[in-house]
Design a protein around this motif. Structure first.
Motif, PDB file in Angstrom:
ATOM      1  N   LEU A 174       0.871  -1.177   0.000  1.00 31.26           N
ATOM      2  CA  LEU A 174       0.000   0.000   0.000  1.00 31.26           C
ATOM      3  C   LEU A 174       0.907   1.226   0.000  1.00 31.26           C
ATOM      4  CD1 LEU A 174      -2.761  -1.015   2.580  1.00 31.26           C
ATOM      5  CD2 LEU A 174      -2.950  -0.946   0.104  1.00 31.26           C
ATOM      6  N   LEU A 175       0.785   2.031  -1.042  1.00 27.82           N
ATOM      7  CA  LEU A 175       1.702   3.154  -1.248  1.00 27.82           C
ATOM      8  C   LEU A 175       0.962   4.476  -1.071  1.00 27.82           C
ATOM      9  CD1 LEU A 175       4.365   4.447  -2.178  1.00 27.82           C
ATOM     10  CD2 LEU A 175       3.654   3.998  -4.551  1.00 27.82           C
ATOM     11  N   TYR A 176       1.537   5.340  -0.202  1.00 25.81           N
ATOM     12  CA  TYR A 176       0.975   6.671   0.044  1.00 25.81           C
ATOM     13  C   TYR A 176       2.107   7.698  -0.071  1.00 25.81           C
ATOM     14  CZ  TYR A 176      -1.184  10.628   2.413  1.00 25.81           C
ATOM     15  OH  TYR A 176      -1.682  11.878   2.721  1.00 25.81           O
ATOM     16  N   PRO A 177       1.866   8.852  -0.723  1.00 25.96           N
ATOM     17  CA  PRO A 177       0.606   9.264  -1.351  1.00 25.96           C
ATOM     18  C   PRO A 177       0.463   8.682  -2.758  1.00 25.96           C
ATOM     19  CG  PRO A 177       2.200  11.042  -1.477  1.00 25.96           C
ATOM     20  CD  PRO A 177       2.863   9.943  -0.693  1.00 25.96           C
ATOM     21  N   LEU A 178      -0.765   8.660  -3.220  1.00 25.79           N
ATOM     22  CA  LEU A 178      -1.059   8.115  -4.532  1.00 25.79           C
ATOM     23  C   LEU A 178      -0.293   8.855  -5.629  1.00 25.79           C
ATOM     24  CD1 LEU A 178      -2.745   6.246  -6.398  1.00 25.79           C
ATOM     25  CD2 LEU A 178      -4.555   7.989  -6.310  1.00 25.79           C
ATOM     26  N   ARG A 179      -0.109  10.149  -5.462  1.00 25.74           N
ATOM     27  CA  ARG A 179       0.542  10.943  -6.515  1.00 25.74           C
ATOM     28  C   ARG A 179       1.987  10.524  -6.725  1.00 25.74           C
ATOM     29  NH1 ARG A 179       3.727  14.719  -3.992  1.00 25.74           N
ATOM     30  NH2 ARG A 179       3.151  15.309  -1.854  1.00 25.74           N
ATOM     31  N   TYR A 180       2.618   9.930  -5.706  1.00 30.70           N
ATOM     32  CA  TYR A 180       3.991   9.451  -5.908  1.00 30.70           C
ATOM     33  C   TYR A 180       4.009   8.342  -6.950  1.00 30.70           C
ATOM     34  CZ  TYR A 180       8.498   7.214  -5.150  1.00 30.70           C
ATOM     35  OH  TYR A 180       9.746   6.664  -5.354  1.00 30.70           O
ATOM     36  N   ALA A 181       3.063   7.392  -6.854  1.00 32.06           N
ATOM     37  CA  ALA A 181       2.983   6.317  -7.848  1.00 32.06           C
ATOM     38  C   ALA A 181       2.701   6.885  -9.230  1.00 32.06           C
ATOM     39  CB  ALA A 181       1.901   5.312  -7.442  1.00 32.06           C
ATOM     40  N   GLU A 182       1.841   7.896  -9.288  1.00 38.27           N
ATOM     41  CA  GLU A 182       1.488   8.477 -10.589  1.00 38.27           C
ATOM     42  C   GLU A 182       2.646   9.281 -11.165  1.00 38.27           C
ATOM     43  OE1 GLU A 182      -1.969  10.611  -9.391  1.00 38.27           O
ATOM     44  OE2 GLU A 182      -3.328   8.920  -9.732  1.00 38.27           O
ATOM     45  N   ASP A 183       3.315  10.069 -10.322  1.00 40.60           N
ATOM     46  CA  ASP A 183       4.420  10.905 -10.811  1.00 40.60           C
ATOM     47  C   ASP A 183       5.609  10.062 -11.253  1.00 40.60           C
ATOM     48  OD1 ASP A 183       2.865  13.065 -10.230  1.00 40.60           O
ATOM     49  OD2 ASP A 183       3.911  13.604  -8.365  1.00 40.60           O
ATOM     50  N   ARG A 184       5.840   8.942 -10.577  1.00 42.20           N
ATOM     51  CA  ARG A 184       6.999   8.102 -10.881  1.00 42.20           C
ATOM     52  C   ARG A 184       6.646   6.947 -11.825  1.00 42.20           C
ATOM     53  NH1 ARG A 184      11.998  10.287  -9.386  1.00 42.20           N
ATOM     54  NH2 ARG A 184      11.617  11.656  -7.602  1.00 42.20           N
ATOM     55  N   SER A 185       5.411   6.945 -12.327  1.00 40.88           N
ATOM     56  CA  SER A 185       4.957   5.900 -13.265  1.00 40.88           C
ATOM     57  C   SER A 185       5.133   4.503 -12.674  1.00 40.88           C
ATOM     58  CB  SER A 185       5.722   6.005 -14.594  1.00 40.88           C
ATOM     59  OG  SER A 185       5.493   7.264 -15.199  1.00 40.88           O
ATOM     60  N   ILE A 186       4.769   4.374 -11.388  1.00 39.78           N
ATOM     61  CA  ILE A 186       4.806   3.072 -10.720  1.00 39.78           C
ATOM     62  C   ILE A 186       3.457   2.393 -10.958  1.00 39.78           C
ATOM     63  CG2 ILE A 186       4.944   1.904  -8.490  1.00 39.78           C
ATOM     64  CD1 ILE A 186       6.797   4.142  -7.551  1.00 39.78           C
ATOM     65  N   PRO A 187       3.422   1.263 -11.634  1.00 36.52           N
ATOM     66  CA  PRO A 187       2.136   0.609 -11.917  1.00 36.52           C
ATOM     67  C   PRO A 187       1.491   0.065 -10.636  1.00 36.52           C
ATOM     68  CG  PRO A 187       3.954  -0.791 -12.597  1.00 36.52           C
ATOM     69  CD  PRO A 187       4.563   0.511 -12.193  1.00 36.52           C
ATOM     70  N   TYR A 188       0.192   0.194 -10.549  1.00 34.13           N
ATOM     71  CA  TYR A 188      -0.534  -0.331  -9.392  1.00 34.13           C
ATOM     72  C   TYR A 188      -1.818  -0.992  -9.878  1.00 34.13           C
ATOM     73  CZ  TYR A 188      -2.768   4.294  -9.904  1.00 34.13           C
ATOM     74  OH  TYR A 188      -3.375   5.418 -10.397  1.00 34.13           O
ATOM     75  N   ASP A 189      -2.354  -1.885  -9.038  1.00 35.89           N
ATOM     76  CA  ASP A 189      -3.523  -2.673  -9.427  1.00 35.89           C
ATOM     77  C   ASP A 189      -4.829  -1.960  -9.116  1.00 35.89           C
ATOM     78  OD1 ASP A 189      -2.513  -5.801  -9.899  1.00 35.89           O
ATOM     79  OD2 ASP A 189      -1.197  -4.606  -8.633  1.00 35.89           O
ATOM     80  N   LYS A 190      -4.892  -1.314  -7.960  1.00 29.88           N
ATOM     81  CA  LYS A 190      -6.132  -0.674  -7.523  1.00 29.88           C
ATOM     82  C   LYS A 190      -5.792   0.585  -6.743  1.00 29.88           C
ATOM     83  CE  LYS A 190      -8.328  -5.198  -6.637  1.00 29.88           C
ATOM     84  NZ  LYS A 190      -8.917  -6.056  -5.585  1.00 29.88           N
ATOM     85  N   VAL A 191      -6.813   1.373  -6.522  1.00 29.97           N
ATOM     86  CA  VAL A 191      -6.724   2.491  -5.584  1.00 29.97           C
ATOM     87  C   VAL A 191      -7.729   2.230  -4.473  1.00 29.97           C
ATOM     88  CG1 VAL A 191      -7.072   4.960  -5.210  1.00 29.97           C
ATOM     89  CG2 VAL A 191      -5.973   4.155  -7.311  1.00 29.97           C
ATOM     90  N   TYR A 192      -7.223   2.181  -3.254  1.00 31.89           N
ATOM     91  CA  TYR A 192      -8.087   2.009  -2.092  1.00 31.89           C
ATOM     92  C   TYR A 192      -8.239   3.349  -1.361  1.00 31.89           C
ATOM     93  CZ  TYR A 192      -8.511  -3.091  -1.975  1.00 31.89           C
ATOM     94  OH  TYR A 192      -8.825  -4.393  -2.255  1.00 31.89           O
ATOM     95  N   ASN A 193      -9.427   3.561  -0.834  1.00 29.47           N
ATOM     96  CA  ASN A 193      -9.664   4.670   0.083  1.00 29.47           C
ATOM     97  C   ASN A 193      -9.516   4.152   1.508  1.00 29.47           C
ATOM     98  OD1 ASN A 193     -10.501   6.781  -1.839  1.00 29.47           O
ATOM     99  ND2 ASN A 193     -12.239   5.433  -2.210  1.00 29.47           N
TER     100      ASN A 193
END
Length: 719
Positions: free
Chosen positions: A661-680
């Protein structure tokens, strides 16, 4: 003495009467310790209607002897208008002859040759029996009488007074401190005999101001509160008669949604040893909740003083099982029953109850509220598995992920559902053996419970999914009221596209509009294949146990980024490390471990990793068996360093697929890290349960259905 207190002091150690001995009968050398007796109106109450037989008198005297009690003898001075009294112990009764023993503790200070015997008095705390026996003889040790054919009941009180034992008193007023002993009480007032060491200070007490009173035994405080002084005596046995000022108590902060009181059939009973008198009290419970109950008493024999603490009380359900708790009397309301008799309704608040007993009590109450609702029952596991597959909660991809360890998976589930524990709760909605709704909670963090595994299927017009949700919210309210230190937060994970949890949990977050009441933080959910570590971190980077200042840096970042409750709920606040929870999991044969690491570059913290290691099956999405990565400095943490850290932490896991579980979500998006889902990640502070209950009840009034009754079977929490 006030007229309405005429019999007040004539109780187990009955204070003060008088009559007269003939000197030829008694002798000049007989002396005993007397008390002045002021109740001159008793004889005026004698009438035919108040008469009782000698047989009743003998039975009463035998009972007093059996209980090692005392009676009162009164004597009147032959020359002066003065009446004195003595406590004596009734001994033998042969036919109509009564022998009494002088109390050994009485010092020889009065010559009874100048007095004439008047009458004897027996008190049961509510009324007096007055008898005029003929005195036969008296000696240094005993005095004997011939009992009359008729005696009289006089000196009635509205409320019975009860003798007390082994209760000490501490009294304070404006810096004056007094010690003493509680001698007798009723629910309106009580009498304290001041100790010899404190009698000199008694004259400093101002009767116009209240006293703070603490009553205790060897182990517990039994009462504390401010009392008005009704009467103050400066005699050799200085005493105070006190009236509590507060007849209605409030133990906790007022809340809009109190725990629901219910009438149970058959009604349970309470049994306890009265903390003041030592007598066993049994009363029927009128209504009951997980935080308290009420009982009814006849007013004239009431024993429940508002504010009194009962250290150990049993709630007994038809003798089938018992629940122990520590309680306090909270209120007392008078009423008349259908026969016109004066009664009182008294409310108790539960102060202490072990968690397992609280769960059993809550289960009874949930069942009484809705017979289809089962809290922490012994679930038929085959029925539960069938239900979870039928509703699609265990869907093909999820089942494929557990297929290789399905036996271990099933075994861990059974440990949670079939063992009594302090870490797991489940609610099942079922009828005729068929499960229609299910929801569970897991205490995975020190003060946080994870709500998960929410699933339901359609059952006629009944919303089983809504009902288990409502029941779990009410249980949270009940549990928090009793154990606020064990449940500071409730958490859950859901996906925005899942309509039902987004409507309920997300809806409340939007309704609250305060991240310190309820917060949502989006996290990326990654599934990584375990890989062989090829190299370590570069020289400028370290991955080590966090320093205290690292948590402060994390908190500063999170407050700027979100301002929510995530760090509090996940035990990532400074100084929140605890291992007690690990031991509770171990007791159940389960695993729960946590490892924390700080990733630093040249001493500057860039991320914090929380490695949670637990058994498969605690959560079907493995959110309790994964790595939480909290990136503090997104701009200065290359993707390659992030992946390298994950590789270094894989050694804590046995399985090939590692969940992150990676926080914050924008880090995954900015670094182009692929993820399976977004959980709240949804977090509710239980201090604000009233708002949550209000929102839930307004959203789903009883019996109201969601627009899509199938939505729960398609989109459960942490699916």
């Amino acid at each position: 003495m006030h007229k309405h207190d005429a019999g007040l002091r004539i109780s187990a150690s009955i204070p003060e009467p008088e009559e007269r001995f003939q000197s030829s009968q008694v002798g000049d050398n007989i002396h005993r310790f007397p008390r002045l007796f002021y109740n001159s109106e008793l004889e005026a109450q004698i009438s035919e209607e108040s008469s009782v037989s000698r047989k009743h008198l003998i039975n009463t005297l035998n009972y007093i002897n059996f209980q090692d009690g005392t009676i009162l003898l009164t004597f009147k001075h032959s020359k002066y208008d003065k009446v004195i009294s003595f406590d004596v112990r009734p001994m033998r009764i042969i036919e109509n002859s009564l022998d009494c023993e002088w109390l050994e503790t009485a010092p020889p200070v009065v010559n009874l040759a100048s007095y004439q015997f008047q009458y004897l008095l027996i008190s049961d705390g509510l009324k007096l029996i007055l008898a005029r026996p003929e005195m036969r003889s008296a000696s240094e040790d005993e005095i004997s009488f011939i009992l009359p054919e008729t005696c009289y009941e006089v000196g009635f009180r509205k409320i019975r007074r009860h003798p007390c034992e082994m209760v000490s008193a501490e009294l304070t007023q404006n810096g004056v401190m007094l010690g003493g002993t509680l001698k007798d009480f009723n629910v309106i007032s009580f009498r304290v005999d001041v100790s010899a060491q404190s009698r000199q200070s008694l004259q400093w007490v101002n009767t116009k101001f209240p006293l703070n009173v603490i009553l205790r035994n060897e182990d517990d405080i039994l009462y504390s509160g401010y009392c008005r002084i009704i009467r103050q005596s400066f005699s050799a046995r200085g005493n105070l008669v006190l009236e509590p000022l507060n007849n209605q108590g409030q133990r906790f902060m007022p809340r809009e949604y109190r725990t629901l009181r219910q009438r149970i059939s058959p009604s349970p009973s309470i049994i306890f040893r009265h903390p003041f008198t030592g007598r066993t009290i049994t009363l029927k419970v009128e209504d009951l909740s997980s935080s308290g109950f009420s009982v009814e008493e006849n007013e004239d024999s009431s024993v429940l003083l508002v504010g009194m603490i009962v250290p150990e009380l049993e709630i007994v359900f038809a003798d089938s099982f018992k629940i122990k708790c520590k309680t306090q009397v909270l209120y007392r309301n008078a009423f008349k029953d259908r026969m016109g008799k004066d009664c009182v309704k008294c409310g108790f608040v539960i102060l202490v109850m072990v968690i397992s007993d609280h769960t059993r009590l809550s289960a009874v109450l949930h069942k009484a509220r809705d017979e289809r609702s089962y809290l922490c029952n012994r679930v038929d596991m085959d029925s539960l598995w069938s239900f979870l597959f039928e509703t699609g909660f265990i869907y093909p991809k999820k089942y494929a992920s557990i297929l290789g360890a399905k036996e271990k998976f099933k075994g861990n589930f059974e440990k949670l559902y079939l063992q009594d524990s302090d870490i797991a709760r489940h609610l099942v909605y079922q009828e005729k053996g068929q499960i229609y709704g299910h929801m569970s909670m897991l205490r995975f963090y020190e003060n946080s419970w994870l709500i998960h595994h929410h699933a339901a299927k359609k059952y006629g017009d009944l919303g089983a999914g809504i009902e288990v949700l409502r029941q779990i919210v009410h249980y949270v309210n009940d549990f928090y009221t009793q154990y606020p230190d064990r449940m500071n937060f409730v958490i859950g994970y859901f996906r925005t596209e899942n309509k039902f949890p987004n409507r309920v949990f997300g809806g409340f977050e939007r309704y609250a509009k305060d991240p310190k009441v309820c917060s949502i933080d989006q996290v990326a959910y990654l599934i990584h294949q375990k890989c062989q570590m090829e190299k370590g971190l570069p020289d400028s980077w370290t991955l080590t146990e966090p320093e205290p200042e690292d948590f402060f840096e994390l908190k500063n970042f999170y407050e700027h980024e979100s301002g929510g409750l995530m760090l509090d709920a996940l035990d990532l606040e400074p100084g929140t490390r605890s291992y007690d929870l690990d031991k509770e999991y171990l007791r159940l044969g389960l695993k729960r471990k946590r490892h924390l690491f700080s990733l630093k570059k040249k001493g500057s913290v860039k991320a914090v990793f929380m490695v949670n290691v637990s058994d498969i099956g605690l959560n079907l999405s493995d959110l309790t068996n994964c790595i939480h990565a909290l990136v503090i400095d997104s701009d200065d943490l290359p993707k390659e360093i992030f992946y390298l850290c994950l590789s270094l932490l894989y050694r804590y896991y046995e399985q090939e697929e590692i969940h992150v579980l990676l926080y914050p979500l924008r880090y995954a998006e900015d670094r182009s890290i692929p993820y399976d889902k977004v959980y709240n990640l949804w977090v509710l502070s239980t201090q604000y349960l009233d708002s949550s209950l209000k929102y839930t009840e307004n959203l789903f009034g009883r019996g109201r259905q969601p627009k899509d009754p199938q939505s729960l079977s398609q989109a459960g929490i942490t699916k």
